[in-house]
Design a protein around this motif. Structure first.
Motif, PDB file in Angstrom:
ATOM      1  N   HIS A   1       0.838  -1.194   0.000  1.00 28.19           N
ATOM      2  CA  HIS A   1       0.000   0.000   0.000  1.00 28.19           C
ATOM      3  C   HIS A   1       0.879   1.252   0.000  1.00 28.19           C
ATOM      4  N   THR A   2       1.710   1.362  -1.021  1.00 27.75           N
ATOM      5  CA  THR A   2       2.583   2.523  -1.211  1.00 27.75           C
ATOM      6  C   THR A   2       2.167   3.213  -2.502  1.00 27.75           C
ATOM      7  N   PRO A   3       2.608   4.435  -2.716  1.00 23.23           N
ATOM      8  CA  PRO A   3       2.186   5.155  -3.927  1.00 23.23           C
ATOM      9  C   PRO A   3       2.501   4.423  -5.237  1.00 23.23           C
ATOM     10  N   MET A   4       3.648   3.747  -5.309  1.00 16.62           N
ATOM     11  CA  MET A   4       3.991   3.064  -6.546  1.00 16.62           C
ATOM     12  C   MET A   4       2.960   1.972  -6.853  1.00 16.62           C
ATOM     13  N   TYR A   5       2.578   1.201  -5.851  1.00 20.45           N
ATOM     14  CA  TYR A   5       1.612   0.139  -6.068  1.00 20.45           C
ATOM     15  C   TYR A   5       0.202   0.673  -6.208  1.00 20.45           C
ATOM     16  N   PHE A   6      -0.063   1.838  -5.632  1.00 18.24           N
ATOM     17  CA  PHE A   6      -1.347   2.500  -5.859  1.00 18.24           C
ATOM     18  C   PHE A   6      -1.518   2.803  -7.342  1.00 18.24           C
ATOM     19  N   PHE A   7      -0.487   3.366  -7.952  1.00 17.63           N
ATOM     20  CA  PHE A   7      -0.562   3.676  -9.381  1.00 17.63           C
ATOM     21  C   PHE A   7      -0.525   2.410 -10.229  1.00 17.63           C
ATOM     22  N   LEU A   8       0.182   1.382  -9.783  1.00 11.55           N
ATOM     23  CA  LEU A   8       0.202   0.117 -10.504  1.00 11.55           C
ATOM     24  C   LEU A   8      -1.185  -0.534 -10.480  1.00 11.55           C
ATOM     25  N   SER A   9      -1.885  -0.431  -9.367  1.00 13.44           N
ATOM     26  CA  SER A   9      -3.239  -0.989  -9.310  1.00 13.44           C
ATOM     27  C   SER A   9      -4.172  -0.229 -10.251  1.00 13.44           C
ATOM     28  N   HIS A  10      -4.008   1.067 -10.336  1.00  9.35           N
ATOM     29  CA  HIS A  10      -4.827   1.838 -11.269  1.00  9.35           C
ATOM     30  C   HIS A  10      -4.488   1.496 -12.714  1.00  9.35           C
ATOM     31  N   LEU A  11      -3.231   1.234 -12.996  1.00 12.73           N
ATOM     32  CA  LEU A  11      -2.837   0.805 -14.331  1.00 12.73           C
ATOM     33  C   LEU A  11      -3.471  -0.541 -14.669  1.00 12.73           C
ATOM     34  N   ALA A  12      -3.531  -1.450 -13.712  1.00  7.04           N
ATOM     35  CA  ALA A  12      -4.174  -2.747 -13.935  1.00  7.04           C
ATOM     36  C   ALA A  12      -5.667  -2.573 -14.205  1.00  7.04           C
ATOM     37  N   ILE A  13      -6.310  -1.686 -13.474  1.00  5.46           N
ATOM     38  CA  ILE A  13      -7.739  -1.428 -13.684  1.00  5.46           C
ATOM     39  C   ILE A  13      -7.972  -0.831 -15.067  1.00  5.46           C
ATOM     40  N   ILE A  14      -7.134   0.113 -15.454  1.00  8.20           N
ATOM     41  CA  ILE A  14      -7.282   0.734 -16.771  1.00  8.20           C
ATOM     42  C   ILE A  14      -7.036  -0.285 -17.877  1.00  8.20           C
ATOM     43  N   ASP A  15      -6.032  -1.148 -17.691  1.00  5.50           N
ATOM     44  CA  ASP A  15      -5.742  -2.167 -18.692  1.00  5.50           C
ATOM     45  C   ASP A  15      -6.915  -3.142 -18.826  1.00  5.50           C
ATOM     46  N   MET A  16      -7.514  -3.529 -17.717  1.00  5.14           N
ATOM     47  CA  MET A  16      -8.684  -4.404 -17.771  1.00  5.14           C
ATOM     48  C   MET A  16      -9.859  -3.703 -18.457  1.00  5.14           C
ATOM     49  N   SER A  17     -10.012  -2.422 -18.215  1.00  2.70           N
ATOM     50  CA  SER A  17     -11.098  -1.660 -18.841  1.00  2.70           C
ATOM     51  C   SER A  17     -10.900  -1.550 -20.342  1.00  2.70           C
ATOM     52  N   TYR A  18      -9.684  -1.221 -20.766  1.00  2.00           N
ATOM     53  CA  TYR A  18      -9.405  -1.124 -22.201  1.00  2.00           C
ATOM     54  C   TYR A  18      -9.586  -2.470 -22.893  1.00  2.00           C
ATOM     55  N   ALA A  19      -9.114  -3.542 -22.257  1.00  2.00           N
ATOM     56  CA  ALA A  19      -9.274  -4.867 -22.851  1.00  2.00           C
ATOM     57  C   ALA A  19     -10.753  -5.236 -22.949  1.00  2.00           C
ATOM     58  N   SER A  20     -11.518  -4.918 -21.922  1.00  2.00           N
ATOM     59  CA  SER A  20     -12.947  -5.246 -21.937  1.00  2.00           C
ATOM     60  C   SER A  20     -13.717  -4.401 -22.937  1.00  2.00           C
ATOM     61  N   ASN A  21     -13.184  -3.276 -23.308  1.00  2.00           N
ATOM     62  CA  ASN A  21     -13.839  -2.429 -24.292  1.00  2.00           C
ATOM     63  C   ASN A  21     -13.446  -2.819 -25.717  1.00  2.00           C
ATOM     64  N   ASN A  22     -12.180  -3.125 -25.954  1.00  2.00           N
ATOM     65  CA  ASN A  22     -11.692  -3.310 -27.313  1.00  2.00           C
ATOM     66  C   ASN A  22     -11.714  -4.747 -27.811  1.00  2.00           C
ATOM     67  N   VAL A  23     -11.414  -5.693 -26.972  1.00  2.00           N
ATOM     68  CA  VAL A  23     -11.321  -7.075 -27.432  1.00  2.00           C
ATOM     69  C   VAL A  23     -12.648  -7.614 -27.947  1.00  2.00           C
ATOM     70  N   PRO A  24     -13.794  -7.362 -27.304  1.00  2.00           N
ATOM     71  CA  PRO A  24     -15.044  -7.855 -27.901  1.00  2.00           C
ATOM     72  C   PRO A  24     -15.299  -7.297 -29.298  1.00  2.00           C
ATOM     73  N   LYS A  25     -14.855  -6.104 -29.574  1.00  2.00           N
ATOM     74  CA  LYS A  25     -14.995  -5.557 -30.920  1.00  2.00           C
ATOM     75  C   LYS A  25     -14.078  -6.277 -31.903  1.00  2.00           C
ATOM     76  N   ILE A  26     -12.899  -6.684 -31.432  1.00  2.00           N
ATOM     77  CA  ILE A  26     -11.950  -7.381 -32.292  1.00  2.00           C
ATOM     78  C   ILE A  26     -12.430  -8.796 -32.600  1.00  2.00           C
ATOM     79  N   ILE A  27     -12.950  -9.490 -31.591  1.00  2.00           N
ATOM     80  CA  ILE A  27     -13.287 -10.901 -31.787  1.00  2.00           C
ATOM     81  C   ILE A  27     -14.677 -11.107 -32.356  1.00  2.00           C
ATOM     82  N   PHE A  28     -15.413 -10.068 -32.626  1.00  2.18           N
ATOM     83  CA  PHE A  28     -16.717 -10.231 -33.252  1.00  2.18           C
ATOM     84  C   PHE A  28     -16.513 -10.809 -34.645  1.00  2.18           C
TER      85      PHE A  28
END
Length: 88
Positions: free
Chosen positions: A55-82
């Motif tokens: 629970h340090t600032p570096m891992y705080f930002f890393l967790s947000h990066l993981a959330i953003i990456d999951m969001s982008y994947a959930s938005n773009n991949v279904p469009k790709i695999i259609f």
């Protein structure tokens, strides 16, 4: 010097024509990459949330990066695999 006098009013985007077998193969490959991406980012997010030492600032930002990456994947991949053959 004269200026260019050509006027383009529209673009037509043409995709590649693939066989049904190739489309199925690409569907499963992209689906596996999507699942792996969600599992990896979910693991990172879970470990950061569970371990108090992370629970340090570096891992705080890393967790947000993981959330953003999951969001982008959930938005773009279904469009790709259609695939049109799946809607039949």
């Amino acid at each position: 010097m004269g200026s260019n006098q050509s006027w383009v009013t529209e673009f037509i985007l043409v995709g590649f024509h693939l066989s049904a077998k190739m489309e199925k193969l690409l569907f499963w490959i992209f689906s596996l990459f999507y699942i792996f991406s969600l599992l990896a980012n979910g693991t990172i997010l879970g470990l950061i949330c569970l371990d108090l030492r992370l629970h340090t600032p570096m891992y705080f930002f890393l967790s947000h990066l993981a959330i953003i990456d999951m969001s982008y994947a959930s938005n773009n991949v279904p469009k790709i695999i259609f695939c049109p053959f799946l809607s039949v």
